[in-house]
Design a protein around this motif. Sequence first.
Motif, PDB file in Angstrom:
ATOM      1  N   ILE A   1      30.366  40.339  32.530  1.00  0.00           N
ATOM      2  CA  ILE A   1      30.489  39.886  33.917  1.00  0.00           C
ATOM      3  C   ILE A   1      29.394  40.550  34.726  1.00  0.00           C
ATOM      4  O   ILE A   1      29.186  41.769  34.633  1.00  0.00           O
ATOM      5  CB  ILE A   1      31.863  40.263  34.517  1.00  0.00           C
TER       6      ILE A   1
ATOM      7  N   LEU B   1      34.181  31.900  34.588  1.00  0.00           N
ATOM      8  CA  LEU B   1      34.727  33.037  35.320  1.00  0.00           C
ATOM      9  C   LEU B   1      33.991  33.174  36.638  1.00  0.00           C
ATOM     10  O   LEU B   1      32.768  33.033  36.699  1.00  0.00           O
ATOM     11  CB  LEU B   1      34.583  34.330  34.507  1.00  0.00           C
ATOM     12  N   SER B   2      34.742  33.429  37.690  1.00  0.00           N
ATOM     13  CA  SER B   2      34.138  33.735  38.988  1.00  0.00           C
ATOM     14  C   SER B   2      35.057  34.722  39.686  1.00  0.00           C
ATOM     15  O   SER B   2      36.237  34.849  39.348  1.00  0.00           O
ATOM     16  CB  SER B   2      33.963  32.472  39.834  1.00  0.00           C
ATOM     17  N   GLY B   3      34.520  35.433  40.654  1.00  0.00           N
ATOM     18  CA  GLY B   3      35.370  36.390  41.351  1.00  0.00           C
ATOM     19  C   GLY B   3      34.615  37.170  42.400  1.00  0.00           C
ATOM     20  O   GLY B   3      33.450  36.894  42.706  1.00  0.00           O
TER      21      GLY B   3
ATOM     22  N   THR C   1      39.508  37.961  40.028  1.00  0.00           N
ATOM     23  CA  THR C   1      38.763  37.095  39.113  1.00  0.00           C
ATOM     24  C   THR C   1      39.600  35.882  38.748  1.00  0.00           C
ATOM     25  O   THR C   1      40.826  35.980  38.593  1.00  0.00           O
ATOM     26  CB  THR C   1      38.380  37.838  37.813  1.00  0.00           C
ATOM     27  N   GLU C   2      38.939  34.760  38.597  1.00  0.00           N
ATOM     28  CA  GLU C   2      39.576  33.544  38.092  1.00  0.00           C
ATOM     29  C   GLU C   2      38.917  33.173  36.769  1.00  0.00           C
ATOM     30  O   GLU C   2      37.707  32.934  36.711  1.00  0.00           O
ATOM     31  CB  GLU C   2      39.461  32.384  39.074  1.00  0.00           C
TER      32      GLU C   2
ATOM     33  N   MET D   1      31.002  38.042  41.622  1.00  0.00           N
ATOM     34  CA  MET D   1      31.056  38.227  40.179  1.00  0.00           C
ATOM     35  C   MET D   1      30.991  36.884  39.462  1.00  0.00           C
ATOM     36  O   MET D   1      31.604  35.903  39.897  1.00  0.00           O
ATOM     37  CB  MET D   1      32.346  38.958  39.796  1.00  0.00           C
ATOM     38  N   LYS D   2      30.246  36.850  38.369  1.00  0.00           N
ATOM     39  CA  LYS D   2      30.159  35.626  37.580  1.00  0.00           C
ATOM     40  C   LYS D   2      30.033  35.966  36.100  1.00  0.00           C
ATOM     41  O   LYS D   2      29.641  37.077  35.727  1.00  0.00           O
ATOM     42  CB  LYS D   2      28.972  34.763  38.023  1.00  0.00           C
TER      43      LYS D   2
END
Length: 271
Positions: free
Chosen positions: A253, A44-46, A68-69, A30-31
């Motif tokens: 996202i 955001l990344s995850g 997610t971060e 995920m981005k």
Amino acid sequence: MIGQGTPVLAAGAGASAGQKLAPHRAVYDMKLGDTEEQAGIAGLSGRMVYDFSGNACEGYSVNFRFVTEFQDTNGGSQITDLQTTSFEEPAAASYQFLSKTFVDQKLVEETRGTAHAGADARTVELKQPAEKSLEIGGDVLFPTEHLLAILKAADENVHFLAADIYDGAETGEKVYATTTVIGARAVNDLQGNADAVAASLDGETYWPVTVAYFDPSKDDASGELMPVYQLAFRLYENGISSHLKLDYGDFTIHGKMASLELYEEGDCPQD
């Protein structure tokens, strides 16, 4: 995959036995996509993991995790970890669920309970966050029931659907209203230009699908109900999803499938 949240031909149009779902484990990177200034998100990344097993005879089990971060525009960061497990009995007779949300490794929310289908209504027995009983409408769908109904509609060239959905989200008391737009049937034709993950879906039929989720308890000053979020994806005829896009209004996202493992399918004459 339909979020743990993931439509049916409005009231009570159940899924047919002809829709067969493939047991599988899909992992998505995920981005952050588009973002507006008011979102306050710098990055955001995850990763999302969706593990699906079962069939129409034995029921369906889902293990779902979404980590997610976020980095905000002030330099801070936060890691959110949503973990859910659920089991849906054959013919959606009942739905058991457990959901936990961690923020920076601290448990901030836990929901556990069971919903049962009755003749006129569906009842929910909550154990967490507190013991409570409630009724939801008899036309409310459980998640896999919802997914099967989308596939049934898509197969019948129905392009717009509406349904109320219950997945035990948040405190276990919320029913979402949804509207779904189903695009034209297509075939995943990669022409040899694909990695191993994408190649496993080469030649498969899919539909572009967008599901909007609404909270009926919230509307704006005009009385117009705005979606809490929208989920767009390619839905394959075996129930697998790819090309995810979560739209929260002021940011999006995107999810790209990083791995796909197909499980052995059990025998079920109802499929």
